[in-house]
Every structure is written in C-alpha cells, then in structure tokens.
Design a protein around this motif. Sequence first.
Motif, PDB file in Angstrom:
ATOM      1  N   LEU A 242       0.838  -1.194   0.000  1.00 11.91           N
ATOM      2  CA  LEU A 242       0.000   0.000   0.000  1.00 11.91           C
ATOM      3  C   LEU A 242       0.877   1.249   0.000  1.00 11.91           C
ATOM      4  N   GLU A 243       0.821   2.005  -1.105  1.00 11.18           N
ATOM      5  CA  GLU A 243       1.645   3.211  -1.232  1.00 11.18           C
ATOM      6  C   GLU A 243       0.756   4.419  -1.497  1.00 11.18           C
ATOM      7  N   LEU A 244       0.613   5.279  -0.495  1.00 10.74           N
ATOM      8  CA  LEU A 244      -0.172   6.504  -0.600  1.00 10.74           C
ATOM      9  C   LEU A 244       0.658   7.683  -0.103  1.00 10.74           C
ATOM     10  N   PHE A 245       0.252   8.871  -0.521  1.00 14.63           N
ATOM     11  CA  PHE A 245       0.961  10.101  -0.143  1.00 14.63           C
ATOM     12  C   PHE A 245      -0.069  11.173   0.227  1.00 14.63           C
ATOM     13  N   ARG A 246      -0.912  10.883   1.187  1.00 21.61           N
ATOM     14  CA  ARG A 246      -2.052  11.753   1.465  1.00 21.61           C
ATOM     15  C   ARG A 246      -1.926  12.419   2.839  1.00 21.61           C
ATOM     16  N   GLU A 247      -1.955  13.753   2.832  1.00 22.43           N
ATOM     17  CA  GLU A 247      -1.864  14.482   4.092  1.00 22.43           C
ATOM     18  C   GLU A 247      -3.057  14.201   4.994  1.00 22.43           C
ATOM     19  N   ASP A 248      -4.232  13.973   4.412  1.00 21.04           N
ATOM     20  CA  ASP A 248      -5.394  13.684   5.261  1.00 21.04           C
ATOM     21  C   ASP A 248      -5.203  12.391   6.042  1.00 21.04           C
ATOM     22  N   LEU A 249      -4.528  11.417   5.439  1.00 23.26           N
ATOM     23  CA  LEU A 249      -4.242  10.175   6.146  1.00 23.26           C
ATOM     24  C   LEU A 249      -3.126  10.363   7.172  1.00 23.26           C
ATOM     25  N   TRP A 250      -2.153  11.212   6.857  1.00 19.67           N
ATOM     26  CA  TRP A 250      -1.054  11.452   7.802  1.00 19.67           C
ATOM     27  C   TRP A 250      -1.551  12.093   9.100  1.00 19.67           C
ATOM     28  N   GLN A 251      -2.688  12.765   9.031  1.00 17.25           N
ATOM     29  CA  GLN A 251      -3.236  13.437  10.206  1.00 17.25           C
ATOM     30  C   GLN A 251      -4.114  12.521  11.051  1.00 17.25           C
ATOM     31  N   GLN A 252      -4.370  11.317  10.564  1.00 23.30           N
ATOM     32  CA  GLN A 252      -5.226  10.374  11.286  1.00 23.30           C
ATOM     33  C   GLN A 252      -4.387   9.416  12.128  1.00 23.30           C
ATOM     34  N   ASP A 253      -5.066   8.614  12.933  1.00 21.07           N
ATOM     35  CA  ASP A 253      -4.383   7.608  13.739  1.00 21.07           C
ATOM     36  C   ASP A 253      -3.678   6.608  12.813  1.00 21.07           C
ATOM     37  N   PRO A 254      -2.360   6.476  12.912  1.00 22.42           N
ATOM     38  CA  PRO A 254      -1.638   5.638  11.947  1.00 22.42           C
ATOM     39  C   PRO A 254      -2.049   4.167  11.992  1.00 22.42           C
ATOM     40  N   LEU A 255      -2.371   3.672  13.173  1.00 22.82           N
ATOM     41  CA  LEU A 255      -2.779   2.268  13.251  1.00 22.82           C
ATOM     42  C   LEU A 255      -4.090   2.049  12.513  1.00 22.82           C
ATOM     43  N   GLN A 256      -5.023   2.968  12.670  1.00 24.08           N
ATOM     44  CA  GLN A 256      -6.299   2.832  11.980  1.00 24.08           C
ATOM     45  C   GLN A 256      -6.112   2.913  10.470  1.00 24.08           C
ATOM     46  N   VAL A 257      -5.277   3.838  10.005  1.00 21.82           N
ATOM     47  CA  VAL A 257      -4.998   3.961   8.574  1.00 21.82           C
ATOM     48  C   VAL A 257      -4.403   2.661   8.040  1.00 21.82           C
ATOM     49  N   ALA A 258      -3.426   2.124   8.767  1.00 17.34           N
ATOM     50  CA  ALA A 258      -2.773   0.894   8.332  1.00 17.34           C
ATOM     51  C   ALA A 258      -3.758  -0.272   8.302  1.00 17.34           C
ATOM     52  N   GLN A 259      -4.606  -0.363   9.314  1.00 13.10           N
ATOM     53  CA  GLN A 259      -5.565  -1.460   9.370  1.00 13.10           C
ATOM     54  C   GLN A 259      -6.594  -1.378   8.245  1.00 13.10           C
ATOM     55  N   VAL A 260      -7.113  -0.177   8.001  1.00 12.65           N
ATOM     56  CA  VAL A 260      -8.083  -0.006   6.923  1.00 12.65           C
ATOM     57  C   VAL A 260      -7.438  -0.335   5.583  1.00 12.65           C
ATOM     58  N   GLY A 261      -6.203   0.133   5.383  1.00 14.53           N
ATOM     59  CA  GLY A 261      -5.513  -0.146   4.129  1.00 14.53           C
ATOM     60  C   GLY A 261      -5.329  -1.630   3.889  1.00 14.53           C
TER      61      GLY A 261
END
Length: 272
Positions: A242-261
């Motif tokens: 999973l390769e993304l470059f999104r500031e909106d995701l960087w501002q969220q909880d990293p564990l949640q972002v990783a799990q959803v991805g």
Amino acid sequence: MSPFRFSLNASTLRTTPLLDKIRVTAEAGYEGIELWFDEVEQYLAEGGKLETIAQALKDGGLAVPTMIMLRDWWSATEEEYPRVFQTCLDRIKLASQLGTEYVIACPHRDKNPDYDLGAKRYRELLEAGIEAGAKPAVEFLGFVDDVTTIEDALRVVEKSEHPAATLVLDPFHVFRGGGSMETIAQLKPEQIAISHFNDAVDTLPRETQMDPDRVLPGDGHLDLVHYCRLLKQIGYEGWLSLELFREDLWQQDPLQVAQVGLERMQIVAEHA
C-alpha cells in the motif's frame, strides 16, 4: 486464501516516526514494510543505530521487500556517473544490512532517454547489487516525461539481458501514464519485484494527477480486482504494498490507517 503477501509502504504513514511506523505496521497485521532511504539516513544522522531498526523489524516479524530509491543512475552525465553509482551502491549496501531483497531504481525523468544507456547502467547496478545483497528493480512513473508505462520499464529490463532483472508495478502509475493493465499478462512473475497498490480518482483529469491524488483501494475507479486477476493469471505470488501520499491520512491515527488499508487490499485480493 490470497496468493499475495501484504506490505505497507512507509510513505502511507510519512509523518509517523520511523520506529513507530515499524511497530504500527506489525500491529496492523502486515508481513512487510517498504522503507525510504531518506528517512533511514536521517534517523542515522540524528544518532540512531541501524541495529535498532533491524531489531524493531525482527520484533515485529516484518520483512523489508524494498527500499526506496536510487536516483539519477540513468540521467547522470558520464562525468557524474561514477559519483552517482557510488551513492547508489552505498544505499544498496545499507539495504542489504536490513535484509532487503530489492531497491527501487527511479526512471529517467526527461524526454527521449537513451534506453540502451539505461539498460547498460541498470545491468551494472544489478550486478553490483547481487554482489552486495540487494537487487535494483526498475520503476516507471506515470507523471514523468518518459518511462511512464509497464512497457517502458520492461524495455529496460529486457535490454539489460540479465536473468535477475525486474520491474516495479503500480496501478496508479499504469493509469496516470496512459498505459494498460493488460500488459501485466505479458510479464513473467519473476520479472516483478513488487507491486505497489493504490487507487485513483476520476474527479481530476488523468494528466494532472500526482502522488497526493492516490487514494485507498476502493475509493477510486480503477479495476483493482482485474489487476489482481492478471497477476494471479501469470502466477505472481509476491508483494502488494500500500503506497499513498495523502496528508489527510497522515493526520489520522496511523494504526487505523494501516488497518483499513490492509483490509481494503485483502478484500480486493479475495475477489480476484
């Protein structure tokens, strides 16, 4: 069961500190993490130890399928090339110390590159990488002037005439570069070092989209199920990362972002 292995590219959690990225990636359930040389080198420059990174990876049970990236190896002038080659080799050796299998070699970014030269230099890097313990893989980028499609990267791979030559796939770059997913059917699985994974929107013109316009799988319009089916058809059982470059995701909880991805990638793979 999916034949693929799932990795997280560190860019997806760019603003999270390096060791936290590694911990979060493992906690979310990934098998691997792609690391960026710039971030690792900064960590070391600030007093961190490579052994600490290696231990964090070991503790998390994570492989490092690739490190990113080798620059200017194709575009360097004859006078610049020895220095550029040495910089690339230093990065390859660093990657090898972390057990990395591949390092990603960025393409020429200007118009009308010399493909014979690119293939020659890629072979030189590849041979040096094999000796050092981490193999360069050719990347294409949809938003550069040339080397924008799978066919372009494959041209370098084939011209190098090296049995270990590989390329990097990415559905966003296939779309952005105006190429076709169907070209995957022409590849041999051993020619693919890794496939980055992401989606693309249809609310912006294709020709204007850049890295920050990538979106989570399922949030765009790309037929990622078909993409994975093509990979399965040729027998590819390697990494989706999973390769993304999104500031909106960087501002969220990293564990949640990783799990959803990870969940999104698994859903696509299971339907392929």
